[in-house]
Design a protein around this motif. Structure first.
Motif, PDB file in Angstrom:
ATOM      1  N   LYS A 111       0.801  -1.220   0.000  1.00 29.68           N
ATOM      2  CA  LYS A 111       0.000   0.000   0.000  1.00 29.68           C
ATOM      3  C   LYS A 111       0.842   1.282   0.000  1.00 29.68           C
ATOM      4  CE  LYS A 111      -4.326  -1.633   2.016  1.00 29.68           C
ATOM      5  NZ  LYS A 111      -5.339  -1.426   3.096  1.00 29.68           N
ATOM      6  N   THR A 180       5.131   4.904  -9.270  1.00 25.66           N
ATOM      7  CA  THR A 180       4.014   5.365  -8.437  1.00 25.66           C
ATOM      8  C   THR A 180       4.465   6.005  -7.120  1.00 25.66           C
ATOM      9  OG1 THR A 180       3.767   3.139  -7.488  1.00 25.66           O
ATOM     10  CG2 THR A 180       2.358   3.718  -9.368  1.00 25.66           C
ATOM     11  N   GLN A 257      -5.220  -8.477   1.587  1.00 27.71           N
ATOM     12  CA  GLN A 257      -4.941  -7.384   0.639  1.00 27.71           C
ATOM     13  C   GLN A 257      -5.349  -7.777  -0.780  1.00 27.71           C
ATOM     14  OE1 GLN A 257      -3.882  -4.487   1.805  1.00 27.71           O
ATOM     15  NE2 GLN A 257      -3.664  -5.298   3.887  1.00 27.71           N
ATOM     16  N   SER A 259      -7.830  -7.093  -2.635  1.00 27.32           N
ATOM     17  CA  SER A 259      -8.284  -6.001  -3.510  1.00 27.32           C
ATOM     18  C   SER A 259      -7.094  -5.284  -4.135  1.00 27.32           C
ATOM     19  CB  SER A 259      -9.143  -5.013  -2.715  1.00 27.32           C
ATOM     20  OG  SER A 259      -9.480  -3.892  -3.500  1.00 27.32           O
ATOM     21  N   GLN A 260      -6.054  -5.045  -3.327  1.00 26.08           N
ATOM     22  CA  GLN A 260      -4.860  -4.389  -3.843  1.00 26.08           C
ATOM     23  C   GLN A 260      -4.141  -5.275  -4.851  1.00 26.08           C
ATOM     24  OE1 GLN A 260      -3.804  -1.134  -3.135  1.00 26.08           O
ATOM     25  NE2 GLN A 260      -2.461  -1.572  -4.882  1.00 26.08           N
ATOM     26  N   GLY A 262      -5.538  -7.439  -6.820  1.00 17.43           N
ATOM     27  CA  GLY A 262      -6.310  -7.352  -8.062  1.00 17.43           C
ATOM     28  C   GLY A 262      -5.993  -6.084  -8.832  1.00 17.43           C
ATOM     29  N   LYS A 263      -5.893  -4.960  -8.128  1.00 17.98           N
ATOM     30  CA  LYS A 263      -5.558  -3.690  -8.774  1.00 17.98           C
ATOM     31  C   LYS A 263      -4.165  -3.745  -9.394  1.00 17.98           C
ATOM     32  CE  LYS A 263      -8.349  -0.861  -5.609  1.00 17.98           C
ATOM     33  NZ  LYS A 263      -8.275   0.151  -4.513  1.00 17.98           N
ATOM     34  N   ASP A 264      -3.227  -4.368  -8.683  1.00 14.67           N
ATOM     35  CA  ASP A 264      -1.854  -4.431  -9.196  1.00 14.67           C
ATOM     36  C   ASP A 264      -1.746  -5.349 -10.410  1.00 14.67           C
ATOM     37  OD1 ASP A 264      -0.829  -2.606  -7.406  1.00 14.67           O
ATOM     38  OD2 ASP A 264      -0.207  -4.105  -5.947  1.00 14.67           O
ATOM     39  N   VAL A 266      -4.160  -5.723 -12.662  1.00 13.19           N
ATOM     40  CA  VAL A 266      -4.751  -4.941 -13.752  1.00 13.19           C
ATOM     41  C   VAL A 266      -3.796  -3.848 -14.234  1.00 13.19           C
ATOM     42  CG1 VAL A 266      -6.605  -3.324 -14.341  1.00 13.19           C
ATOM     43  CG2 VAL A 266      -7.124  -5.398 -13.056  1.00 13.19           C
ATOM     44  N   SER A 267      -3.086  -3.225 -13.296  1.00 16.56           N
ATOM     45  CA  SER A 267      -2.200  -2.105 -13.656  1.00 16.56           C
ATOM     46  C   SER A 267      -0.806  -2.550 -14.086  1.00 16.56           C
ATOM     47  CB  SER A 267      -2.078  -1.140 -12.471  1.00 16.56           C
ATOM     48  OG  SER A 267      -1.464  -1.785 -11.355  1.00 16.56           O
ATOM     49  N   HIS A 269       1.396  -4.390 -12.232  1.00 17.21           N
ATOM     50  CA  HIS A 269       2.354  -4.354 -11.135  1.00 17.21           C
ATOM     51  C   HIS A 269       2.432  -5.679 -10.379  1.00 17.21           C
ATOM     52  CE1 HIS A 269       1.651   0.222 -11.222  1.00 17.21           C
ATOM     53  NE2 HIS A 269       2.886  -0.008 -11.669  1.00 17.21           N
TER      54      HIS A 269
END
Length: 303
Positions: A111, A180, A257, A259-260, A262-264, A266-267, A269
């Motif tokens: 995070k 980032t 974590q 959700s994080q 999943g975001k990483d 997609v992005s 990372h």
């Protein structure tokens, strides 16, 4: 990966053997500690003891994610032992970043790109040490998330920045976070000493050689499966205990974590999450001894 690579040379040396190698000058400043996971040589200064002695070379270490104590069993403890056994004639003091300030959990890594509280604690400790020991040379070190903390701490040093001769990092993930997170520039008076395993690649600091699933749960399960296949025969007792803990903590903290993750994914990372065994070998494959030699050379050049 089914086993530790054959080139890994793991430390089986006992604490008593290491103590026999410490020079009288170094031994005088070493305080009692749990050699498996902690180093507390700065405590007299940090606790405000007006009679506390000063080191020639004061080292502070930020441990990696999931590490116990304040330096951890994977890299920090073996780096400490190599340092005190290869610094004859130099008074050494090594300290781990306060575990109460820095939990070294996965959340701080995924995070924040390295715990902000770790960086503040590290910077505060360096400032306090420097105010009591202005002539001591300081080296900041970190492994894994601790390497990111070490980078961030450069903006928390105040006037003590001039005393920092080296920033040392093992398995530094900064390259996969710089898009980032804005990490401070390394001062011109501070030498960067960076070590990344490329023979059997550490994915947090070099190219990835294995494909990983892009589904979050499948990804976590793949990491756990890799760790369950690791040959622990040549690990020391502290590392074996840490391995057992890691196999439990990795999926538990990763799922908290999710959700994080999943975001990483997609992005793009996903590499940030690749905590594979190769990332944990710096204390066991001879790298810490190389790092100590390089640090001593920097210290000698700054005298």
């Amino acid at each position: 990966m089914n086993a530790i690579p054959r080139w890994v040379v793991l430390s089986g040396l006992t604490t008593s053997f290491y103590l026999s190698l410490i020079s009288p000058a170094s031994a005088a400043i070493i305080q009692s500690r749990d050699p498996a996971v902690s180093a507390n040589d700065w405590d007299p200064v940090l606790n405000g003891d007006s009679g506390a002695g000063c080191a020639d070379l004061a080292v502070i270490f930020a441990r990696g994610t999931f590490d116990d104590g304040n330096i951890g069993p994977w890299v920090g403890s073996l780096f400490h032992d190599a340092l005190v056994s290869h610094s004859s004639g130099i008074k050494i003091a090594m300290q781990g970043v306060s575990a109460s300030d820095y939990p070294a959990d996965l959340a701080g890594y995924v995070k924040e790109g390295g715990s902000n509280s770790c960086a503040k604690s590290l910077g505060s400790a360096v400032q306090k040490y420097n105010s009591h020991c202005p002539n001591s040379k300081v080296a900041i070190w970190g492994w894994s998330q601790g390497a990111l903390c070490a980078h961030k701490s450069l903006s928390e040093l105040g006037n003590a920045a001039d005393s920092v001769i080296a920033l040392g990092v093992f398995g530094d993930p900064v390259g996969i976070w710089q898009d980032t997170v804005n990490y401070p520039a390394i001062p011109s008076n501070t030498k960067l000493l960076s070590y990344c395993e490329q023979t059997t690649p550490d994915p947090l600091c070099t190219s990835v050689t294995e494909d990983f699933p892009s589904n979050p749960i499948e990804f976590i399960n793949r990491l756990v499966a890799i760790w369950k296949q690791v040959d622990s025969t040549h690990m020391n007792d502290s590392q074996k205990a840490a391995l057992t803990s890691l196999i439990t903590e990795l999926p538990k903290q990763a799922k908290s974590q999710i959700s994080q993750l999943g975001k990483d994914i997609v992005s793009g990372h996903l590499r940030r999450w690749m905590l594979t065994p190769e990332h944990f070998w710096y204390g066991n494959d001879g790298t810490v001894k190389t790092a100590v030699g390089d640090l001593i050379s920097v210290y000698q050049s700054k005298k």
